[in-house]
Design an enzyme around this catalytic site. Structure first.
Site, PDB file in Angstrom:
ATOM      1  CD  GLU A  45      -2.819   1.183   2.446  1.00  0.00           C
ATOM      2  OE1 GLU A  45      -2.683   0.348   3.352  1.00  0.00           O
ATOM      3  OE2 GLU A  45      -3.775   1.973   2.368  1.00  0.00           O
ATOM      4  CB  CYS A 249      -7.471   2.727   4.326  1.00  0.00           C
ATOM      5  SG  CYS A 249      -8.085   1.835   5.748  1.00  0.00           S
ATOM      6  CG  ASN A 379      -9.154  -2.521   2.806  1.00  0.00           C
ATOM      7  OD1 ASN A 379      -8.425  -3.493   2.967  1.00  0.00           O
ATOM      8  ND2 ASN A 379      -9.065  -1.430   3.571  1.00  0.00           N
ATOM      9  CD  GLU A 380      -9.176  -2.907   7.565  1.00  0.00           C
ATOM     10  OE1 GLU A 380      -9.486  -1.758   7.944  1.00  0.00           O
ATOM     11  OE2 GLU A 380      -8.138  -3.467   7.937  1.00  0.00           O
TER      12      GLU A 380
HETATM   13  O1  AHR Z   1      -2.101  -1.705   6.848  1.00  0.00           O
HETATM   14  C1  AHR Z   1      -2.475  -0.430   7.253  1.00  0.00           C
HETATM   15  C2  AHR Z   1      -3.979  -0.226   7.233  1.00  0.00           C
HETATM   16  O2  AHR Z   1      -4.584  -1.074   8.159  1.00  0.00           O
HETATM   17  C3  AHR Z   1      -4.662  -0.558   5.949  1.00  0.00           C
HETATM   18  O3  AHR Z   1      -4.659   0.495   5.056  1.00  0.00           O
HETATM   19  C4  AHR Z   1      -6.056  -0.866   6.377  1.00  0.00           C
HETATM   20  O4  AHR Z   1      -6.702  -1.751   5.504  1.00  0.00           O
HETATM   21  C5  AHR Z   1      -5.895  -1.385   7.769  1.00  0.00           C
HETATM   22  O5  AHR Z   1      -6.784  -0.816   8.639  1.00  0.00           O
END
Ligand code: AHR
Length: 655
Positions: A45, A249, A379-380
């Site tokens: 990321e 995120c 994602n989450e």
């Molecule tokens: O890995 C860091 C963050 O942790 C990521 O962006 C997110 O998906 C998670 O909350």
């Protein structure tokens, strides 16, 4: 040896003795379970300057003058830049937007040279915390320019030290009233960890400039618009089976307008759409979808792109609290377009070069498909109706058009709780093949949850442990992860993939800790956790054998501090044992390899050990790193595992 003679008896007793325990199910030694071929991979990321200012090799910061206060308070079009007048030259520097190089890249600078003086006037850039140049190395410079007024304008490009010392220079002549790309190569005559790039105009006139760029000539696999070689190599040395990108995120973004849209990140870099990075800086998109796919191919990792589920992060708007409600969804009309965008991504990766999106891939220099097998949706995300409706639309569209693609769903940010429960229920109802679990926990959690997947229902979706880490980079944290990973191998029939997160962090710009690899412009720090990931990935197998390793310890907590796995790599026939001792005393592991094939007696042993709280640092990056030695093994043998250690024993098959 007396000890070895008694081993068979001991193994028979193992399952009945409360002070002796084996890892895994009660199947007889030699009974094998398949392990996913894609088990250990990486999570990438652009967090903590992982891409811009990190893996992406661009050395100029804010090359396109697109920084804004939205990225970070106080940032603007000229952040990273300085106006330079030398030798009594004078003129004016402005930022304009009226006739940009491309509408996606609206800002550019205009330099009016009234008097160039002896040295010229222009701009300098300090890169990301200074530009690291090495003596004898070549740097590829480029810019787009237009002469707005006057004749051809000579430009001098130089790499300089803090006191103005010139390490190398090149000359170009900008001419004509139309945007044109100019290139030059500068060779550094000295090494400097904090050099700057200087561009000086030496003739009168008015000049527009944009996308002022400098790359080391040597990038990973010599790719143009490429990656920082040393960092990319360090990642490649993990031998990941897959790579997840671009987040995290970052994928769903801080509000719908901040979502990561893959089409904005392909094609000529000067036409890509730059935007605020959710982690409080700026994304150039220079490392975009083409470069991600290319990198995956270069390192032999299957690509695992994650796209937003048509909703933004529930924490959008800075509401970082449990149950925050910043989640917004695309309207149903917008969703039609968005679904097509996701289908187009699959065509971009896998379509023929004559298809609309496959042609764009081919135009970037890759006519062959990238072999996409997986796509993650969401994602989450908070499990709301807004999410569920949009996920379902996307999932069904992908499934209908591309049954060959495995969709990975999402079950919230935690290993338990409302979103986890609702997410699993929803995924089960829809029949999503794989779901993405995330957890960041204390090391003790990993040690005590080793059996998490032993009892998961095999009829439900498979698991991708998409983000996990114990809170720290000390040896004990890494060992807790190692112990847990033996459990992932034991459940490799169910756990399809797993990736530690996050992968990279620039030491001076961390938005999140811990990370797997820290770096500065000049150095790389592989954490102890990195070595754990590497040992597991390099020594992965496709079959898991229960009960090949047993411990006999009466110490309190031994059942959580000790863990082991035994796998076979059927390509080589090698048997690989991983033995974790997270306790403070040596422990005997009893190994029983009979029935696992014809094996050599000379094995390779890798031991990762040190002080419980020991960490690698930039000063001592290999303080705790695997030490390799030879080990003689038999069909049954005992191995004395040092305190605080991960041992990997690779027993080669007889040739
Ligand atoms: O890995 C860091 C963050 O942790 C990521 O962006 C997110 O998906 C998670 O909350």
């Amino acid at each position: 040896m007396l000890f070895n003679r008694s081993l068979t008896t001991l193994f028979a007793a193992v399952l009945f003795c409360s002070s002796v325990f084996a890892q895994g199910s009660r199947a007889a030694s030699g009974q094998a379970k398949p392990i996913s071929p894609d088990l250990f991979g990486i999570f990438f990321e652009d967090i903590s300057y992982a891409a811009d200012g990190g893996l992406y090799a661009e050395l100029v910061q804010n090359r396109s003058f697109e920084y804004t206060p939205n990225d970070r308070r106080g940032w603007h079009s000229l952040t990273g830049w300085e106006y330079v007048t030398e030798g009594y030259g004078y003129g004016m520097l402005d930022v304009e937007t009226s006739s940009p190089l491309h509408p996606n890249n609206p800002h550019y600078i205009v330099l009016k040279v009234e008097e160039p003086g002896q040295q010229g006037i222009g701009v300098s850039n300090t890169g990301y915390d200074g530009i690291y140049v090495r003596k004898g190395e070549r740097y590829d410079f480029s810019l787009f320019a237009r002469v707005l007024n006057g004749e051809a304008i000579p430009l001098v490009i130089s790499l300089r030290g803090a006191k103005g010392e010139v390490y190398g220079e090149a000359a170009i002549r900008a001419e004509g009233d139309g945007w044109k790309k100019y290139t030059a190569t500068v060779t550094a005559g000295s090494t400097d960890t904090a050099a700057r790039l200087v561009v000086l105009a030496k003739g009168k006139g008015t000049l527009a400039m944009d996308v002022i760029s400098l790359f080391p000539e040597k990038t990973f696999r010599n790719r143009p618009n490429g990656l920082r070689n040393d960092l990319a190599e360090k990642i490649a040395e993990l031998h990941p089976k897959f790579m997840r990108f671009p987040g995290g995120c970052l994928v769903h973004g801080d509000g719908l307008g901040n979502m990561y849209r893959w089409k904005n990140t392909i094609g000529p870099v000067e036409q890509r759409v730059e935007q605020r990075d959710i982690w409080n800086y700026h994304q150039t998109a220079g490392l975009g979808y083409f470069e991600y796919f290319q990198f995956c191919e270069d390192i032999g990792a299957k690509p695992l792109p994650i796209v937003a589920a048509g909703v933004s992060c529930q924490n959008s708007g800075g509401t970082w609290r449990i149950g925050s409600t910043g989640q917004k969804g695309f309207s149903m009309e917008e969703m039609q377009e968005y679904i097509q965008e996701v289908l187009d991504l699959i065509e971009y990766a896998n379509g023929s070069p004559t298809s609309t999106w496959g042609a764009k891939r081919a135009a970037s220099g890759h006519p062959a498909p990238f072999g996409l097998q997986y796509i993650g949706i969401g994602n989450e995300d908070k499990q709301t109706d807004v999410f569920r409706d949009r996920f379902k639309m996307l999932y069904e569209a992908v499934k209908a058009k591309h049954p060959e693609i495995t969709v990975v769903g999402t079950v919230g940010p935690s290993p338990a709780g409302e979103d986890y429960n609702l997410g699993w229920k929803f995924a089960g109802e829809l029949g999503v093949p794989v779901v993405d679990e995330h957890y960041y926990e204390k090391p003790e959690w990993f040690l005590t949850h080793n059996k998490r997947y032993d009892s998961y229902d095999r009829a439900r979706p498979k698991v991708y442990v998409g983000e996990y880490a114990s809170w720290g980079n000390a040896l004990f944290n890494a060992l807790a992860e190692a112990a847990y990973m033996t459990g992932l191998e034991r459940n490799g029939d169910l756990v399809r993939m797993a990736s530690y997160a996050p992968l990279l962090a620039n030491q001076h710009h961390t938005s999140w800790n811990p990370n797997l690899i820290y770096f500065t412009n000049t150095a790389i720090l592989p954490t102890v956790n990195y070595y754990v990931q590497q040992l597991f990935s390099v020594n992965s197998g496709d079959w898991y054998y229960s009960n090949a390793v047993a411990f006999r310890s009466t110490k309190a907590g031994a059942d959580t501090l000790l863990a082991a796995s035994c796998v076979k790599d059927s390509k080589s026939g090698d048997i690989i044992l991983k033995i974790v001792n997270a306790g403070n005393e040596p422990e005997d592991a009893f190994v029983h390899l009979k029935g696992l094939g014809a094996l050599q007696s000379q094995a390779e042993l890798y031991v990762l050990t040190g002080a419980r709280d020991g960490k690698n640092s930039f000063e001592e990056p290999a303080l705790i790193a695997p030490a390799r030695s030879a080990l003689v093994v038999k069909g049954s043998f005992s191995y004395n595992a040092p305190p605080y250690s991960l041992s990997v024993i690779r027993v080669h098959a007889k040739k």
